[in-house]
Design an enzyme around this catalytic site. Structure first.
Site, short mmCIF file in Angstrom:
data_model
loop_
_atom_site.label_atom_id
_atom_site.label_comp_id
_atom_site.label_asym_id
_atom_site.label_seq_id
_atom_site.Cartn_x
_atom_site.Cartn_y
_atom_site.Cartn_z
N GLY A 1 34.29 23.90 22.75
CA GLY A 1 33.88 23.34 24.03
C GLY A 1 33.22 21.98 23.94
N HIS B 1 20.77 17.45 20.27
CA HIS B 1 20.38 16.50 21.32
C HIS B 1 19.08 16.91 22.02
CE1 HIS B 1 24.81 14.94 21.68
NE2 HIS B 1 24.21 14.57 20.58
N CYS C 1 1.41 13.07 32.31
CA CYS C 1 0.79 13.81 31.21
C CYS C 1 -0.59 14.31 31.64
CB CYS C 1 0.65 12.87 30.01
SG CYS C 1 -0.20 13.60 28.60
N ASP D 1 20.44 23.22 27.03
CA ASP D 1 20.06 24.25 28.01
C ASP D 1 19.42 25.49 27.42
OD1 ASP D 1 22.27 25.67 26.89
OD2 ASP D 1 23.63 24.79 28.35
P1 OAD Z 1 32.07 16.96 27.25
O1 OAD Z 1 31.92 17.06 28.71
O2 OAD Z 1 32.35 15.62 26.68
O3 OAD Z 1 33.24 17.92 26.78
C1 OAD Z 1 33.31 19.26 27.22
C2 OAD Z 1 34.53 19.88 26.58
O4 OAD Z 1 34.53 21.26 26.94
C3 OAD Z 1 35.86 19.30 27.06
O5 OAD Z 1 36.66 19.01 25.92
C4 OAD Z 1 36.49 20.42 27.90
O6 OAD Z 1 37.89 20.48 27.76
C5 OAD Z 1 35.84 21.64 27.29
N1 OAD Z 1 35.71 22.79 28.21
C6 OAD Z 1 35.39 22.82 29.53
N2 OAD Z 1 35.27 24.07 29.97
C7 OAD Z 1 35.53 24.89 28.92
C8 OAD Z 1 35.58 26.31 28.73
N3 OAD Z 1 35.34 27.17 29.72
N4 OAD Z 1 35.88 26.77 27.49
C9 OAD Z 1 36.16 25.93 26.46
N5 OAD Z 1 36.12 24.58 26.58
C10 OAD Z 1 35.81 24.07 27.78
O7 OAD Z 1 30.76 17.60 26.59
P2 OAD Z 1 30.21 17.44 25.11
O8 OAD Z 1 31.31 17.34 24.14
O9 OAD Z 1 29.19 18.50 24.92
O10 OAD Z 1 25.05 13.72 25.33
O11 OAD Z 1 29.48 16.04 25.21
C11 OAD Z 1 28.79 15.55 24.10
C12 OAD Z 1 27.59 14.76 24.54
O12 OAD Z 1 28.00 13.75 25.48
C13 OAD Z 1 26.57 15.57 25.34
O13 OAD Z 1 25.66 16.25 24.52
C14 OAD Z 1 25.89 14.53 26.18
C15 OAD Z 1 27.12 13.78 26.64
O14 OAD Z 1 26.93 12.49 27.07
C16 OAD Z 1 24.02 13.05 25.87
O15 OAD Z 1 23.70 13.15 27.05
C17 OAD Z 1 23.31 12.18 24.91
#
Ligand code: OAD
Length: 267
Positions: A207, A138, A167, A123
Site C-alpha cells: 500500500g 515519518h 506549549c 496514524d
Molecule cells: P501514497 O498515497 O503515495 O500511495 C498509496 C498507495 O496505496 C498507492 O500506490 C495505492 O495504489 C495504494 N492503495 C490504495 N488503497 C489501497 C488498498 N486498499 N490496498 C492496497 N493498496 C492500496 O501513500 P504513501 O506511499 O504512503 O509523507 O506516501 C508516502 C509518503 O508521501 C507519505 O508518508 C506522506 C506522503 O507525502 C509525508 O507527508 C512526508
C-alpha cells in the site's frame, strides 16, 4: 540471480493458488521486513496521498501543508489541517490488513523468527492492531512538539481550540510530530530500518506508491542483501516491475488470506 517475476490481479481463481504456494515459501522465512504506506489505512477510511481522486495531494499542495516553510508562513492553516487529520484518525479503527499484519508478527515471532514493520503512516493503527516491532519512519500525528522548547506531548483528546496550539510550559507554537518534506528522519529510526533491512530474507511492500525516499529505496536495499521481494498494492507502482512477486488488490482482502495460508503452511 534472476528471480521469476509474476504479477497477479485479484480474481480469486487466479490469486488463490498463487497465495497458497507463496505462503509455503514465506512461512520458511527467518527475518521479515514489511514496509507499509497509506494504502494500508485506506480501508479504515483514511485518505491516501496520491490516489487520483481521493488522495490528499490531489486536493492540496504538499508545499503549502507539509514543509517547515509552510508552517512558518502559515502556522494556523497547517496546524488546523493536521489537527483535522488527527481527528479523522481518532475515529478510525484497524482494518483486516492491520489485523493480519499483527497476526503475522505474532506467528513469526512464535516460530523464533524476526518481524519488523516499517511504516510511513502516522496514524498508529498498526500499534492499535497489535504489532510490536514498529519503525515509525515519518513520526506520529499524535505527538505534538513545541517549536521553541521541544517539549513533546501525546495528544489523544478532542480537537484543539487554538491554532497553532501553544506549549503549556513556554507558550511557544506547537507542530505535529511528523516528518515534513525537506526534513531529516530521526537517526534512531534510520538506524533501526537499516538494521532490519540488512538482516531480512523477505521484504514486503504494501500500500505504498514507492516514490518517497528513503522508503522508496528500501526494496532495492533488501534485494541487494538477498531478500525475496513481494508487493501488495491496488495498482502497479514503480516497484512492481522489480519485485519477485506482485499481488494486486486490496490489502484488507489479500493479507488475511495470505497470513491465514502462512499459518496453515507452518502448522
Ligand atoms: P501514497 O498515497 O503515495 O500511495 C498509496 C498507495 O496505496 C498507492 O500506490 C495505492 O495504489 C495504494 N492503495 C490504495 N488503497 C489501497 C488498498 N486498499 N490496498 C492496497 N493498496 C492500496 O501513500 P504513501 O506511499 O504512503 O509523507 O506516501 C508516502 C509518503 O508521501 C507519505 O508518508 C506522506 C506522503 O507525502 C509525508 O507527508 C512526508
Amino acid at each position: 540471480m534472476a528471480p521469476e517475476r509474476e504479477a497477479l490481479y485479484a480474481p480469486d481463481m487466479v490469486m488463490e493458488p498463487a497465495i497458497q504456494s507463496l505462503a509455503v515459501a514465506l512461512s520458511r522465512k527467518r527475518s521479515i521486513v514489511v514496509l507499509t504506506g497509506a494504502g494500508v489505512s485506506a480501508e479504515s477510511g483514511i485518505p491516501t496521498f496520491r490516489d487520483a481522486l481521493t488522495g490528499y495531494w490531489a486536493k492540496f499542495d504538499p508545499q503549502e501543508l507539509a514543509t517547515p516553510e509552510a508552517f512558518e508562513r502559515n502556522p494556523e492553516e497547517v496546524s488546523r489541517w493536521y489537527d483535522e487529520r488527527r481527528m479523522r484518525c481518532r475515529d478510525a479503527r484497524p482494518n483486516p490488513a492491520h489485523r493480519a499484519l499483527a497476526q503475522w508478527e505474532a506467528l513469526q515471532t512464535a516460530r523464533g523468527g524476526r518481524f519488523t514493520l516499517i511504516t510511513q503512516n502516522v496514524d498508529r493503527l498498526h500499534q492499535a492492531a497489535g504489532n510490536r516491532t514498529i519503525v515509525e519512519l515519518h513520526g506520529s500525528l499524535w505527538v505534538w512538539r513545541c517549536t521553541r522548547c521541544s517539549r513533546e506531548v501525546e495528544e489523544r483528546g478532542p480537537a484543539f481550540t487554538e491554532f497553532p496550539p501553544r506549549c503549556i510550559d513556554c507558550g511557544g507554537p506547537r507542530r505535529p510530530g511528523v516528518v515534513w518534506f525537506g526534513e531529516f528522519l530521526a537517526p534512531t529510526v534510520i538506524r533501526d530500518a537499516h538494521a532490519a533491512l540488512a538482516d531480512c530474507d523477505l521484504f514486503v511492500s504494501i500500500g505504498t506508491s514507492a516514490v518517497v525516499h528513503p522508503a522508496a529505496s528500501f526494496l532495492a536495499e533488501a534485494r541487494a542483501n538477498g531478500a525475496y521481494t513481494l508487493e501488495i498494492n491496488l495498482d502497479a507502482t514503480p516497484a512492481s516491475a522489480t519485485v519477485d512477486q506482485a499481488l494486486f488488490g486490496k490489502a484488507g482482502e489479500i493479507l488475511p488470506r495470505l497470513v491465514g495460508a502462512i499459518e496453515a503452511a507452518g502448522a
